[in-house]
Every structure is written in structure tokens, then in C-alpha cells.
Write an enzyme that holds these catalytic residues in place. Structure first.
Site, mmCIF file in Angstrom:
data_model
loop_
_atom_site.group_PDB
_atom_site.id
_atom_site.type_symbol
_atom_site.label_atom_id
_atom_site.label_comp_id
_atom_site.label_asym_id
_atom_site.label_seq_id
_atom_site.Cartn_x
_atom_site.Cartn_y
_atom_site.Cartn_z
ATOM 1 N N ARG A 72 12.789 17.657 -10.522
ATOM 2 C CA ARG A 72 11.442 16.817 -11.067
ATOM 3 C C ARG A 72 10.474 17.416 -12.013
ATOM 4 N NH1 ARG A 72 11.783 12.321 -7.461
ATOM 5 N NH2 ARG A 72 10.251 11.502 -8.724
ATOM 6 N N ARG A 129 5.896 4.276 1.955
ATOM 7 C CA ARG A 129 7.113 5.117 2.064
ATOM 8 C C ARG A 129 8.233 4.677 3.083
ATOM 9 N NH1 ARG A 129 4.438 10.382 1.251
ATOM 10 N NH2 ARG A 129 6.771 11.136 1.257
ATOM 11 N N ARG A 141 -11.406 9.572 12.758
ATOM 12 C CA ARG A 141 -10.526 8.941 11.747
ATOM 13 C C ARG A 141 -10.201 7.546 12.583
ATOM 14 N NH1 ARG A 141 -8.779 11.944 7.593
ATOM 15 N NH2 ARG A 141 -8.180 9.823 6.534
ATOM 16 N N LYS A 185 1.718 23.383 2.523
ATOM 17 C CA LYS A 185 2.896 23.335 1.795
ATOM 18 C C LYS A 185 2.787 24.559 0.672
ATOM 19 C CE LYS A 185 3.142 18.456 2.604
ATOM 20 N NZ LYS A 185 3.450 17.224 1.835
ATOM 21 N N PRO A 188 9.901 19.368 0.185
ATOM 22 C CA PRO A 188 9.749 20.432 1.209
ATOM 23 C C PRO A 188 8.303 20.109 1.739
ATOM 24 C CG PRO A 188 10.385 21.106 -1.223
ATOM 25 C CD PRO A 188 10.106 19.712 -1.135
#
Ligand code: ZN
Length: 296
Positions: A127, A275, A170, A58, A2
Site C-alpha cells: 500500500r 470500521r 473522556r 506501533k 499491524p
């Protein structure tokens, strides 16, 4: 997993079913998933009324009466389903496994909240990485680590110049890891990072400092449009790593071996920064060379 759109969609669904309800019982079946962060203990959840539902990155935040809050992070596989007294689903969201329509409680349903209308909220997590913190509302910012969270990408305060400032700080970072860094911008995970990079016609490895000014604008527009579309039209459907072939969203993530929806070139998958990462080799060219550099 999510991400911001999944949590925001869940929040919007729960607003109408949850706000105003009183929690009459809390059933914690897996103690490690519930942490009392200075709110006096889980017994104080009982009798509390849900006053508001907020989201930060989140995190889904339930503000309760008496100045307390529940802060939920679904992490990899958390799922929330709210069912009425007859077992009819009122709201659902988060990770799609087990199927939202599965009988509940499931063996992986770890926390249940029973409400005064005899409806129940089930927190299921295959999980077991999801967490619920019970905290005084004034400490929510501390619990979510607000000082280390970047701006909310769908808020009005997030502008192109804010993005340009953050990129300037950055410049050495590569784009995909930067998007995944919650201190750069809040709420983006693996699926939407791929979608944003694709929509911006950049690549996961593009160095932030190498993005041209038009590229920065494309990136800004991509962040807003990808996340905004996911929230407004329904979140990405990814099951077992595959995009739903009947939908045109997500456009690149989960489409390895399929024709790019924009140019027909085969979408490739590779591992990048640890990833699973999807790109179209034609729409997303690397390196990004500015006209000025090409002349030099
Ligand atoms: Zn393409």
C-alpha cells in the site's frame, strides 16, 4: 493492519538477528517511504551499527551507533523480513501479504538494508503508506509524537487507576473509538479493539462514562490479557478479513456468521465509527445499565 502485538512480536524476533549488526548498504527504491528527520541524510545509515530495538505504540525504533535512529511505522500493510545470505528467513512480521515466504525483493519491496553478515532486511509494503524516519536518537520522541501517545498498555506503569483516570477525562466517548485513539492508550487497532471490547463484555458503543467500576476492571484486564496473549502466544491471524478457523484467537474479530466461542450465538459484523466491527449480541449487551440506574 499491524498493531501493537504484531510490532512487538516483530521486535522480539529482530532483537536476536539484528542487534550488533552493521548496516553496510541502504537501498531506497521508493523515496517517499524514507524521510530524513535531521540526521544528515541517508548516507549516514551506512556504516552504522544496530545498538538496540525498541517499540513505542506501533512504532519500531532501531537505535544505531553515532546517536542516530531509524523509526519504522508499518501503517496499513508494511512488512519486514530479515533473510540470511542464503535467503533463509531469520525474522519476519507485519502485514501477512505478500506471504512471508514469497521471493524477495518483491515488486512492492521499497527499502532494503544490507548487513555486514551479508543478510538483508526487506521492507515490503503493497500500500506504500509505511514510513521510515532517520533521526537523531534524541529526537525519536518528537518523531513518534510521544506527547500525543497514551500509555503503553503492557507496561507496569499502566494500572487500573491510570485507566480510570483516563476514562474519567473522556467520559462522553464511545468505547471502541476511544480504544482506537492512540492518545488514550498506545498501539490498539481495529482487531484488538474488538477483542478487548468482547473480552470485557462491553460494547463498541458503550459510553466510557457509563462503564461501571466492575466494568472498568474487566476492561483493564481485557486490555492486558488480549494484548499480552497476542504477544506471548502469537498474533491474530486475519487473512482477507477472516479469522483462522483452526485457532481460538481472535475470539470475535473476523468471525461473522460463526458461533460465538463462548456462548454459541452467531457473531455479527457491522460498521461502527467507520470500521468493520464484530460483536456477539449475547455476550455483549447494550446498554450497560448499572444496578443503581435500574432502581432509579
Ligand atoms: Zn457470545
Amino acid at each position: 493492519v499491524p498493531e501493537l502485538p504484531e510490532v512487538e512480536t516483530l521486535r522480539r524476533a529482530l532483537v536476536s538477528t539484528l542487534v550488533g549488526r552493521e548496516i553496510v548498504a541502504l537501498d531506497i527504491r521508493l523515496p517517499k517511504m524514507f524521510e530524513d528527520a535531521g540526521a544528515g541524510g541517508p548516507e549516514y545509515v551506512r556504516g552504522a551499527r544496530v545498538v538496540a530495538l525498541r517499540r513505542r505504540a506501533k512504532y519500531l525504533i532501531w537505535d544505531l551507533s553515532e546517536g542516530r535512529s531509524l523509526v519504522i511505522h508499518l501503517r496499513l500493510a508494511g512488512q519486514v523480513v530479515h533473510r540470511d545470505r542464503e535467503g533463509v528467513t531469520l525474522a519476519e512480521g507485519g502485514h501477512p501479504v505478500p506471504a512471508y515466504g514469497a521471493p524477495l525483493p518483491h515488486k512492492s519491496t521499497h527499502i532494503l538494508l544490507h548487513l555486514d553478515d551479508r543478510s538483508t532486511v526487506y521492507l515490503t509494503d503493497i500500500r506504500q503508506f509505511g514510513r521510515v524516519w532517520h533521526t537523531p536518537t534524541e529526537r525519536v520522541e518528537t518523531v513518534v509524537g510521544a506527547d500525543d501517545l497514551g500509555p503503553e498498555p503492557l507496561d507496569d506503569e499502566f494500572t487500573l487507576s491510570v485507566l480510570r483516570d483516563r476514562i474519567a477525562r473522556r467520559g462522553g466517548a464511545q468505547l471502541k473509538p476511544l480504544l482506537l485513539d492512540q492518545s488514550f492508550v498506545g498501539g490498539v487497532g481495529n482487531i484488538y479493539a474488538d477483542e478487548i471490547v468482547f473480552a470485557a463484555r462491553l460494547t463498541p458503543a458503550t459510553r466510557a462514562g457509563d462503564i461501571t467500576r466492575p466494568g472498568q476492571r474487566r476492561l483493564f484486564d481485557a486490555i492486558r490479557s488480549v494484548l499480552g496473549r497476542a504477544v506471548e502466544e502469537g498474533v491474530a491471524e486475519i487473512l482477507n478479513g477472516k479469522a483462522n478457523p483452526d485457532r481460538d484467537f481472535p475470539r470475535v474479530h473476523g468471525r461473522e456468521g460463526q458461533a460465538c466461542l463462548d456462548c454459541g450465538t452467531t457473531v455479527v459484523k457491522f460498521r461502527f465509527a467507520g470500521r468493520g466491527t464484530y460483536t456477539c449480541p449475547r455476550c455483549q449487551k447494550y446498554p450497560q445499565i448499572t444496578p443503581r440506574r435500574r432502581r432509579a
